[in-house]
Scaffold this active site. Structure first.
Site, PDB file in Angstrom:
ATOM      1  N   LYS A  30      10.498 -34.248 -75.111  1.00  9.68           N
ATOM      2  CA  LYS A  30       9.781 -33.147 -74.439  1.00  9.68           C
ATOM      3  C   LYS A  30       8.268 -33.270 -74.583  1.00  9.68           C
ATOM      4  O   LYS A  30       7.528 -32.773 -73.729  1.00  9.68           O
ATOM      5  CB  LYS A  30      10.264 -31.789 -74.960  1.00  9.68           C
ATOM      6  N   GLU A  58       4.072 -24.498 -78.597  1.00 13.54           N
ATOM      7  CA  GLU A  58       3.580 -23.966 -77.318  1.00 13.54           C
ATOM      8  C   GLU A  58       3.219 -22.506 -77.522  1.00 13.54           C
ATOM      9  O   GLU A  58       3.843 -21.816 -78.328  1.00 13.54           O
ATOM     10  CB  GLU A  58       4.684 -24.020 -76.243  1.00 13.54           C
ATOM     11  N   ARG A 113      19.277 -35.117 -63.895  1.00 12.89           N
ATOM     12  CA  ARG A 113      20.681 -35.182 -63.463  1.00 12.89           C
ATOM     13  C   ARG A 113      20.895 -34.197 -62.317  1.00 12.89           C
ATOM     14  O   ARG A 113      20.002 -33.411 -61.994  1.00 12.89           O
ATOM     15  CB  ARG A 113      21.585 -34.754 -64.632  1.00 12.89           C
TER      16      ARG A 113
HETATM   17  C1  MV4 Z   1       9.667 -20.801 -73.837  1.00 11.13           C
HETATM   18  C2  MV4 Z   1       9.715 -19.403 -73.660  1.00 11.13           C
HETATM   19  C3  MV4 Z   1       8.527 -18.714 -73.787  1.00 11.13           C
HETATM   20  N1  MV4 Z   1       7.387 -19.382 -74.077  1.00 11.13           N
HETATM   21  N2  MV4 Z   1       8.494 -21.407 -74.104  1.00 11.13           N
HETATM   22  C4  MV4 Z   1      14.343 -21.604 -73.676  1.00 11.13           C
HETATM   23  C5  MV4 Z   1      15.071 -22.805 -73.211  1.00 11.13           C
HETATM   24  C6  MV4 Z   1      14.096 -23.906 -73.258  1.00 11.13           C
HETATM   25  N3  MV4 Z   1      14.306 -24.803 -72.158  1.00 11.13           N
HETATM   26  C7  MV4 Z   1      12.773 -23.247 -73.205  1.00 11.13           C
HETATM   27  N4  MV4 Z   1      12.985 -21.853 -73.405  1.00 11.13           N
HETATM   28  C8  MV4 Z   1      11.947 -20.992 -73.470  1.00 11.13           C
HETATM   29  N5  MV4 Z   1      10.755 -21.565 -73.718  1.00 11.13           N
HETATM   30  C9  MV4 Z   1       7.395 -20.704 -74.222  1.00 11.13           C
HETATM   31  N6  MV4 Z   1       6.255 -21.340 -74.504  1.00 11.13           N
HETATM   32  C10 MV4 Z   1      10.934 -18.801 -73.372  1.00 11.13           C
HETATM   33  C11 MV4 Z   1      12.064 -19.599 -73.278  1.00 11.13           C
HETATM   34  C12 MV4 Z   1      13.279 -18.908 -72.967  1.00 11.13           C
HETATM   35  C13 MV4 Z   1      13.989 -19.157 -71.785  1.00 11.13           C
HETATM   36  C14 MV4 Z   1      13.581 -20.120 -70.857  1.00 11.13           C
HETATM   37  C15 MV4 Z   1      14.287 -20.346 -69.710  1.00 11.13           C
HETATM   38  C16 MV4 Z   1      15.438 -19.604 -69.446  1.00 11.13           C
HETATM   39  C17 MV4 Z   1      15.863 -18.678 -70.344  1.00 11.13           C
HETATM   40  C18 MV4 Z   1      15.156 -18.443 -71.522  1.00 11.13           C
HETATM   41  C19 MV4 Z   1      15.607 -17.482 -72.420  1.00 11.13           C
HETATM   42  C20 MV4 Z   1      14.913 -17.254 -73.568  1.00 11.13           C
HETATM   43  C21 MV4 Z   1      13.756 -17.980 -73.851  1.00 11.13           C
END
Ligand code: MV4
Length: 501
Positions: A119, A203, A295
């Site tokens: 990542k 982040e 994918r």
């Molecule tokens: C985050 C975020 C808020 N701020 N990054 C969760 C899955 C992963 N792919 C990244 N995720 C998140 N990253 C920052 N800097 C909130 C989430 C997140 C989230 C992201 C996408 C879909 C659902 C989520 C549910 C909770 C938190």
């Protein structure tokens, strides 16, 4: 027209294996299924032209064993391998091994998989392509002191994420300075256990984000296009439940800007085939690159229904070296599509898996309704894999009609023998916030105060006894007991409240 390949092996199971078999059949390509001991009678095995046994039920002894997949391809004379999603689909070593064995891997080059798997490397590639990323580190963190300095510079709260993670595994919210050291310790040990690598990065935390992703297609001749976005904010613990195309939040201008950003990233890493670029969108509608999935995605059908393209066929043609044959300006988006994931899980018991035999199944049909299923009535859902039964996808000329159509289709859906997510999906379709398009990744956890709809146990038992007595009287004593099955259907219709509204 000459088919792109003669024979494809599908290194997957369930609904996505069935989906790929269908594309093969339409293209005149023979399909080879693979299966574990638990999947001897699975739908994908029944539907494929040939099937190869892999081994015991656990995926680590069957669907994840590269040697076994390659032997099956060799034994059947397959020319190409489609990995589906999950399992080996984002395994760079598998893509390399396929190519070394003279097989075409229906997916991106191994190098692109490797970059996006890390990542922090993905963030660097995004920055190189001038794609906005969430403010944070471009390299894995060093010492705890370095981490503390970076966190203070960014400003709390911050997200601590595993470099080799993704999809929600190994992420941690840190609210203040004093919590950072222990969060780092836990995140590193969790990352080591889950990914065999303790690299983590930071982040800035984006509050109340929406999860919007862009579908891209790139051929091996330098054409890269995007197919617009999917809104995936209705999820629970990183498992999506509902997806739609387009997003109620995104207008034409924002779609073009996000799409161009996604295409720049794809070009920056030499990506070829179908892929998905995930973005977080904040309350000011600013979008930030999150990660790229190298994918086919579970939710690809909503994009198919709105663009009219068959993404699996596109993947196969691209892998065979064909040019896309159209450009960005040829892509048209028409109407609205929604997908609901039907899982064998009990939404009233914290979404606990509910495997077992499907004793009765009636799937919805009718205008603009698609059910991508991996099961049939009488089939058994094994405990060993993802408990996805099917994806119900509908299309409508606008969002309102799509929601009404989804409600109608969910009301028709009957699954007996296992618990499913159907009742919560029905509730969400009737939720005023959902209907108004007020979505966020926190939507579901806030709404999951759901209770089993007035399942008054005593009343239900009395009704059951009355129904049995009535059936007994009607049928006489000589009728076989199996004639009573009809009443189970009626009872289930009443129990689940099949009438919309
Ligand atoms: C985050 C975020 C808020 N701020 N990054 C969760 C899955 C992963 N792919 C990244 N995720 C998140 N990253 C920052 N800097 C909130 C989430 C997140 C989230 C992201 C996408 C879909 C659902 C989520 C549910 C909770 C938190």
């Amino acid at each position: 027209m000459k088919p792109p390949f003669r024979k494809i092996l599908i290194a997957n199971r369930g609904e996505i294996a069935v989906r790929i078999i269908r594309a093969c059949r339409e293209l005149g390509i023979a399909s080879v299924a693979v299966f574990s001991e638990a999947d001897r009678e699975a739908l994908h095995v029944l539907m494929a032209d040939e099937a190869c046994f892999l081994g015991p039920p656990p995926a680590a002894e069957s669907y994840l064993v590269i040697e076994k997949i390659l032997s099956a391809a060799k034994a059947t004379g397959a020319e190409a391998v489609h990995p589906g999603y999950g399992f080996l689909s984002e395994n760079a070593a598998f893509a390399e091994r396929c190519r070394a064995a003279g097989l075409v891997f229906i997916g991106p080059p191994a190098e692109a998989i490797r970059i996006m798997g890390d990542k922090t490397a993905a963030r660097r590639a995004a920055m190189a392509g001038k794609v906005p990323v969430v403010p944070g580190t471009a390299e894995p963190l060093g010492s705890d002191a370095d981490a503390a300095r970076v966190a203070r510079e960014l400003g709390y709260p911050v997200m601590l994420k595993a470099a080799m993670g993704g999809g929600g595994k190994g992420i941690r919210l840190v609210r203040e300075d004093k919590d950072l050291a222990s969060a780092l310790r836990m995140a590193r040990s969790e990352a080591t256990r889950a990914f065999g690598d303790d690299s983590v990065y930071l982040e800035k935390y984006v509050a109340e984000p929406r999860h919007i992703e862009i579908q891209v297609l790139a051929d091996g001749h330098g054409t890269t296009i995007h197919l617009g976005e999917r809104e995936c904010s209705i999820q629970r613990r990183h498992q999506k439940l509902i997806e739609e195309c387009p997003s109620p939040l995104v207008d034409d201008r924002m779609r073009a800007r996000m799409g161009e950003a996604a295409c720049r990233l794809v070009s920056a890493v030499g990506y070829v085939n179908a892929g998905t670029v995930e973005f977080l969108v904040d309350e000011q509608k600013q979008f930030y690159f999150l990660e790229m999935n190298t994918r086919l995605q579970v939710e690809h059908p909503v994009t198919e229904l709105v663009t009219g393209l068959d993404l699996v066929k596109e993947q196969i043609r691209i892998a065979a070296g064909e040019a896309l044959g159209y450009t960005q300006k040829d892509v048209r988006w028409r109407g609205w599509a929604i997908e609901c994931r039907i899982y064998a899980e009990d939404p009233y018991r914290n979404f606990m898996p509910s495997p077992g035999q499907i004793r009765g199944l009636r799937t919805p049909a009718g205008p603009w309704v698609r059910d991508d299923s991996g099961v049939y009535g009488g089939a058994t859902i094994p405990i060993f894999y993802d408990p996805l039964i099917s994806k119900l996808i509908v299309w409508g000329p606008d969002r309102g009609e799509a929601i009404a159509r989804m409600s109608r289709a969910l009301a028709e859906y009957k699954v007996l023998g296992v618990r499913t997510t159907i009742p919560v999906l029905r509730q969400i379709m009737a939720d005023p916030d959902f209907v108004a398009g007020r979505l966020s990744t926190h939507f579901l956890e806030r709404r999951m105060t759901a209770e089993r709809p007035a399942a008054d146990d005593r009343r239900q038992k009395v009704a059951l006894i009355a129904a049995v007595l009535a059936a007994y009287e009607r049928l006489g004593t000589t009728a076989p007991l199996s004639s009573c099955r009809q009443s189970e259907w009626k009872l289930s219709a009443r129990r689940e409240g099949s009438r919309p509204g």
